[in-house]
Design an enzyme around this catalytic site. Structure first.
Site, PDB file in Angstrom:
ATOM      1  N   ASN A   1      -7.304   1.455   9.963  1.00 29.22           N
ATOM      2  CA  ASN A   1      -5.997   1.627  10.596  1.00 29.22           C
ATOM      3  C   ASN A   1      -6.229   1.487  12.085  1.00 29.22           C
ATOM      4  O   ASN A   1      -6.915   2.320  12.692  1.00 29.22           O
ATOM      5  CB  ASN A   1      -5.416   3.015  10.320  1.00 29.22           C
ATOM      6  CG  ASN A   1      -4.980   3.170   8.873  1.00 29.22           C
ATOM      7  OD1 ASN A   1      -5.041   2.219   8.092  1.00 29.22           O
ATOM      8  ND2 ASN A   1      -4.543   4.370   8.516  1.00 29.22           N
TER       9      ASN A   1
ATOM     10  N   HIS B   1      -3.235  11.014   1.069  1.00 24.20           N
ATOM     11  CA  HIS B   1      -2.663  10.758   2.397  1.00 24.20           C
ATOM     12  C   HIS B   1      -2.110  12.085   2.926  1.00 24.20           C
ATOM     13  O   HIS B   1      -0.904  12.231   3.145  1.00 24.20           O
ATOM     14  CB  HIS B   1      -1.590   9.663   2.299  1.00 24.20           C
ATOM     15  CG  HIS B   1      -1.310   8.950   3.592  1.00 24.20           C
ATOM     16  ND1 HIS B   1      -1.418   7.594   3.740  1.00 24.20           N
ATOM     17  CD2 HIS B   1      -0.920   9.411   4.803  1.00 24.20           C
ATOM     18  CE1 HIS B   1      -1.107   7.242   4.976  1.00 24.20           C
ATOM     19  NE2 HIS B   1      -0.794   8.326   5.642  1.00 24.20           N
TER      20      HIS B   1
ATOM     21  N   GLU C   1      -7.368   8.212   6.720  1.00 28.86           N
ATOM     22  CA  GLU C   1      -7.618   8.817   8.025  1.00 28.86           C
ATOM     23  C   GLU C   1      -8.127  10.265   7.943  1.00 28.86           C
ATOM     24  O   GLU C   1      -7.429  11.197   8.372  1.00 28.86           O
ATOM     25  CB  GLU C   1      -6.353   8.761   8.887  1.00 28.86           C
ATOM     26  CG  GLU C   1      -5.915   7.354   9.223  1.00 28.86           C
ATOM     27  CD  GLU C   1      -4.851   7.290  10.330  1.00 28.86           C
ATOM     28  OE1 GLU C   1      -4.337   8.338  10.733  1.00 28.86           O
ATOM     29  OE2 GLU C   1      -4.553   6.172  10.780  1.00 28.86           O
TER      30      GLU C   1
ATOM     31  N   GLU D   1      -3.438  -0.469   8.172  1.00 27.84           N
ATOM     32  CA  GLU D   1      -2.263  -0.081   8.973  1.00 27.84           C
ATOM     33  C   GLU D   1      -2.360  -0.677  10.363  1.00 27.84           C
ATOM     34  O   GLU D   1      -3.446  -0.716  10.957  1.00 27.84           O
ATOM     35  CB  GLU D   1      -2.167   1.441   9.158  1.00 27.84           C
ATOM     36  CG  GLU D   1      -1.633   2.195   7.992  1.00 27.84           C
ATOM     37  CD  GLU D   1      -1.487   3.682   8.283  1.00 27.84           C
ATOM     38  OE1 GLU D   1      -1.153   4.059   9.423  1.00 27.84           O
ATOM     39  OE2 GLU D   1      -1.707   4.469   7.335  1.00 27.84           O
TER      40      GLU D   1
ATOM     41  N   ARG E   1       0.854  -1.183   0.000  1.00 27.82           N
ATOM     42  CA  ARG E   1       0.000   0.000   0.000  1.00 27.82           C
ATOM     43  C   ARG E   1       0.894   1.238   0.000  1.00 27.82           C
ATOM     44  O   ARG E   1       1.759   1.378   0.869  1.00 27.82           O
ATOM     45  CB  ARG E   1      -0.902  -0.009   1.244  1.00 27.82           C
ATOM     46  CG  ARG E   1      -1.686   1.256   1.408  1.00 27.82           C
ATOM     47  CD  ARG E   1      -2.572   1.274   2.655  1.00 27.82           C
ATOM     48  NE  ARG E   1      -3.153   2.599   2.747  1.00 27.82           N
ATOM     49  CZ  ARG E   1      -3.195   3.343   3.841  1.00 27.82           C
ATOM     50  NH1 ARG E   1      -2.742   2.863   4.989  1.00 27.82           N
ATOM     51  NH2 ARG E   1      -3.703   4.551   3.810  1.00 27.82           N
TER      52      ARG E   1
ATOM     53  N   TYR F   1      -4.358   0.932  15.773  1.00 32.44           N
ATOM     54  CA  TYR F   1      -3.132   0.896  16.569  1.00 32.44           C
ATOM     55  C   TYR F   1      -3.424   0.609  18.046  1.00 32.44           C
ATOM     56  O   TYR F   1      -2.914  -0.319  18.619  1.00 32.44           O
ATOM     57  CB  TYR F   1      -2.384   2.230  16.462  1.00 32.44           C
ATOM     58  CG  TYR F   1      -1.748   2.427  15.104  1.00 32.44           C
ATOM     59  CD1 TYR F   1      -0.434   2.036  14.879  1.00 32.44           C
ATOM     60  CD2 TYR F   1      -2.453   2.981  14.038  1.00 32.44           C
ATOM     61  CE1 TYR F   1       0.164   2.201  13.637  1.00 32.44           C
ATOM     62  CE2 TYR F   1      -1.862   3.139  12.788  1.00 32.44           C
ATOM     63  CZ  TYR F   1      -0.558   2.749  12.600  1.00 32.44           C
ATOM     64  OH  TYR F   1       0.031   2.903  11.373  1.00 32.44           O
TER      65      TYR F   1
HETATM   66  C1  NOJ Z   1      -1.420   6.703  10.542  1.00 36.89           C
HETATM   67  C2  NOJ Z   1      -1.021   7.409   9.304  1.00 36.89           C
HETATM   68  O1  NOJ Z   1      -1.849   7.045   8.243  1.00 36.89           O
HETATM   69  C3  NOJ Z   1       0.428   7.226   8.938  1.00 36.89           C
HETATM   70  O2  NOJ Z   1       0.747   8.185   7.999  1.00 36.89           O
HETATM   71  C4  NOJ Z   1       1.270   7.306  10.187  1.00 36.89           C
HETATM   72  O3  NOJ Z   1       2.625   7.342   9.912  1.00 36.89           O
HETATM   73  C5  NOJ Z   1       0.926   6.133  11.063  1.00 36.89           C
HETATM   74  N1  NOJ Z   1      -0.449   6.255  11.455  1.00 36.89           N
HETATM   75  C6  NOJ Z   1       1.763   5.990  12.316  1.00 36.89           C
HETATM   76  O4  NOJ Z   1       1.525   7.037  13.179  1.00 36.89           O
END
Ligand code: NOJ
Length: 460
Positions: free
Chosen positions: A294, A120, A166, A357, A76, A296
């Site tokens: 995404n 992005h 995002e 992500e 990606r 985390y």
């Molecule tokens: C989300 C973002 O899409 C990406 O650009 C960023 O580097 C990562 N999170 C890590 O923070």
């Protein structure tokens, strides 16, 4: 044996143009808001810029060799809008198109399936100057035209497209708290940017489909399970959590999948939210082929009575160790993936999902963070993939996982000080070294049974 994901599941890695390409003013590229922002004193914690970043504008071929070595199925990456359309609209930069043509062709020759993100966060500076970026609807129209052009140029080979990355972060960090480009602090503008990005997304989906009918189109949202910051929340604290959830997650999910924004949020924040025009929500709710997620970590919300309207705020961490994961500590909350997946199944029609992500740089402090024997990262990925596997068993249609990131890169306002790669990059020499986590990921992919040969990829 490694956790098994079935024969069509894709394992990939992700990057974004401004974070890796460099070549910021080469071959006719126009400026983006990130070029301007990173060149402004004090905006990037370590004083670095994305001028060179990982220099992939010049050396993408060797990175593709590394991807091949890691046995990845998919990659990606994003297109820099101002590299192909220096002013964001109008004249096309052929050299920019040539770069992406070479990149796409080399990926495909090496059996890697490209997933392209169209936006992005690197808004062409010219559109920002003239129209306030996504602060206005004009930009949404130009974004759709740009998206159509990309399908005309690359849609014969690339089938998997992500409209936005995002949109919450871009709107919030860039326009509400000003920590990202363009560096504005204006809650009203925040909502305009959030809304107009989604309109741009809807218009782009229409424009792209009008060129080709064989595309797999989705949008990538950051998603966070939200928990109360205090351990024994009262009713008001719980209401804050609900508010934060609507603000961060549901605004986007409801807009896209239900064609409406959360009413409670709009009622409470009426002085800040934009006036919706007839047809806006219909445009936003275009059918899509997948949801990119995404994920985390979770967030913690607390009531802040003194904040106007919102009256709640989100903290990235809580110091209460009762919340820590037994192995990952505060580094991650894999269970959250299952919570999100359940939500999509139960409330949003169980869409096809790609985890576009997931990753970490939190493996130590200072120099420690750069080490190559990165056991903590391996544990992190392992736990998240196990949670993902369980979500699939519970009925979610998750078709792929993209680790963020392939290589250590420019982490926005943290600059070059947050290495998240499976591959270590020495930014002085551009030397790459595969970390233990990279080799671990490779083995995991190799140990998958009955992998589909590249020629049998299905898209829709
Ligand atoms: C989300 C973002 O899409 C990406 O650009 C960023 O580097 C990562 N999170 C890590 O923070």
């Amino acid at each position: 044996m490694a956790t098994q994901f079935g024969k069509e599941f894709l394992f990939g890695t992700a990057t974004a143009a401004y974070q890796i390409e460099g070549g910021w003013n080469e071959d006719g590229k126009g400026l983006s808001i990130w070029d301007k922002f990173s060149h402004t004193n004090g905006k990037i914690h370590d004083g670095s810029t994305g001028d060179i970043a990982c220099d992939t504008y010049h050396n993408f071929k060797s990175d593709i060799e590394l991807m091949k070595k890691l046995k990845l199925d998919a990659y990606r990456f994003s297109i820099s809008w101002s590299r192909v359309l220096p002013e964001g609209k109008g004249a096309v930069n052929q050299k920019g198109l040539d770069y992406y043509n070479r990149l796409i062709d080399t990926l495909m020759e090496n059996g890697l399936r490209p997933f392209i993100t169209l936006y992005h966060w690197d808004m062409p500076y010219s559109l920002y100057q003239k129209y306030n970026g996504f602060g206005s609807k004009e930009t949404a129209q130009y974004y759709a035209e740009y998206s159509r052009l990309m399908i005309e140029k690359f849609g014969d080979r690339v089938k998997d497209w992500i409209t936005l990355n995002e949109p919450w972060e871009h709107a919030f960090f860039g326009h509400f708290i000003g920590e990202h480009a363009p560096g504005i602090k204006n809650p009203r503008l925040y909502f305009k940017v959030a809304h107009n990005q989604l309109i741009g997304h809807g218009l782009a989906v229409q424009a792209m489909r009008s060129v080709r009918s064989d595309l797999n189109i989705g949008i990538t949202l950051s998603q966070f399970p939200i928990y109360p910051a205090c351990v024994e929340p009262n009713a008001k604290e719980l209401a804050s959590v609900e508010m934060a959830d609507m603000f961060v997650n549901r605004f986007f999910l409801d807009g896209i999948f239900k064609g409406e924004y959360p009413k409670k949020l709009f009622d409470k924040l009426w002085p800040l939210v934009p006036k919706l025009q007839e047809g806006d929500m219909k445009t936003i709710a275009q059918p899509i082929d997948f949801l990119g997620v995404n994920y985390y970590n979770r967030l913690f919300a607390a009531r802040k009575w003194y904040l106007p309207f919102l009256k709640t705020w989100i903290d990235r961490n809580t110091s209460d160790s009762r919340y820590d994961h037994p192995i990952l500590g505060t580094m991650g909350y894999p269970e959250g993936l299952k919570e999100l997946a359940r939500r999509y199944r139960e409330e949003y029609g169980n869409p096809v999902v790609y985890i576009t992500e997931n990753g970490t740089c939190e493996i130590g402090n200072g120099r420690e963070a750069w080490r190559n024997n990165d056991d903590n990262r391996i544990k992190y990925i392992d736990y998240y993939l196990r949670a993902l596997r369980e979500a699939i068993e519970e009925g979610s249609d998750i078709r792929g996982y993209f680790y963020w990131s392939l290589i250590d890169n420019f982490e926005w306002n943290s600059g070059l000080s947050c290495p998240m790669g499976l591959i270590n990059v020495d930014h002085k020499t551009q030397q790459r070294t595969i970390r233990d986590s990279g080799y671990w990921y490779k083995e995991l992919i190799e140990q998958q049974e009955s992998r589909l040969p590249v020629t049998e990829w299905s898209t829709l």
